[in-house]
Design an enzyme around this catalytic site. Sequence first.
Site: not given
Length: 488
Positions: A169-170, A240, A285, A296, A299, A363
Amino acid sequence: MFLDGEWSLCSVRKGVGMHIAVVGSGYVGLVAGACFADLGHDVILVDNDQQKLEALKSGQVPIHENFLLELLQRHRGRGLNFTDDLQQAVRASAAIFIAVGTPPTEQGEADLSYVESVASSISGAINGYKVVVEKSTVPVYTSDWIRKIILRNAAPPDSFDVASNPEFLREGTAVTDFLYPDRIVVGADSDRSASLLREIYAPLTDGSYYRRPDAIPQPGGSRIPPPLIVTSTMSAELIKHASNAFLAMKISFINAVASICESVGANVQQVCQGIGSDSRIGPRFLNPGIGYGGSCFPKDLMAFRAVARECGYEFRLLDEVMRINEEQRHRFLRKIRSALWTLRGKRLGVLGLAFKGGTDDIRESPAVLLVQALLQEGCKIAAYDPAAAERAREILNSNIEFVSSAYEAASGADALLILTEWDEFAALDLNRLHKQLKYPIVIDGRNLYDPGAMAVQGFTYYSVGRTAATPETQPGAVSPSSRKLKKS
Ligand code: NAD
């Protein structure tokens, strides 16, 4: 703790669905839990943050996300309950999804201590076959570790399986991403765990959810029903990390191309259209801007690089992706400086603090990092974000004024900066904006406007990967000086 009433409600309610515990009621856990409840499952959301639990129980929604409030109102106290009692939740559930945070350590690896602590607590509560599912983004081999930890705490080996079900999910479109995913990935090393996960997602994969009149509406561009891909747990873990690394690479790639466009006077939007219409590349994108951020990509890239290194592979491509991303922010800062000459004492209007539109998450937000750099340079800032101001207030305090509209941010400003691609920032009343600004200068880090059109409206307009446009260069443009003269 469950209240007695809540608990008996949970245990007597025999829905069509499965009993599921989701550990961690943050962005992913809360959205996943609410969506599982909407699929007809009985969900217990677990968290150890009492304040968050109290807020959730009293009907508040701690994050800004479309449709989330509606789902919580639909299911709270019925198919969706909240508790801090992890072990009781495990005992009541067939599947336990771990959705706690996996923040980076100082060395850039994923800190798996929250996952480990949940795994050892699960162990003591296994009272029949369970599937423990990694929903958090974790490095390859984590499923092995979770299994070892649960066994170490004396759970019988055949009483559980560990599976991986990464979440794609975004933020900003989290609920519809969950319910209308491009694909569902299930990493399972046993048939039993794979079938249990298939059953959980069956309302999506058999299309029955989409036929319901109360289904959350289908977003444009999604395809239903989604495919469910079954892999080994290790492949799912890698899928992922590799997906996020690839997406970040796409962003850095187009940002690097944007820099070349600026040097030669080409237009990056035209370049994007040209390369993005190749079906092997695709347009998504390929958005030049001020770099990626969020909880996300930064990190996960570091964690993936660390995993690769541990496996004996130096993934230098990822270093370059990160370097370009950081450089992109510095380039934008230089652009502001070159538009305004000196920065000390300048008043800037800032539109957007969230790391992307549609969310209040700040974040690793490039917008916040830029605002911090500008404050350090002595700028005075009036910032507006439709959702993220409250969170930003916690970390930005000096010389920043939080205002409640884009026009208020622009009022009396030496320039307006657009740092987050909220839809409302792309639909501003340009006449009104022009009147508000002290000087009609817009520096757009998200390419929301057409440079020529902005110049015609009387703005000096800077963007990313496109030549700056000024009223002087546009026939028929409203001259900013004549407007200012008119005003006085
Ligand atoms: P988050 O920080 O919003 O939420 C984590 C939650 O876990 C918090 O509410 C915290 O209180 C809770 N928690 C921590 N330890 C706990 C424990 N022992 N018992 C119960 N609850 C505990 O994090 P998030 O953004 O939801 O991310 C969770 C995971 O999902 C991360 O691995 C992240 O990389 C991954 N992910 C995030 C996104 C996203 O867009 N945010 C998307 C896909 C995957």
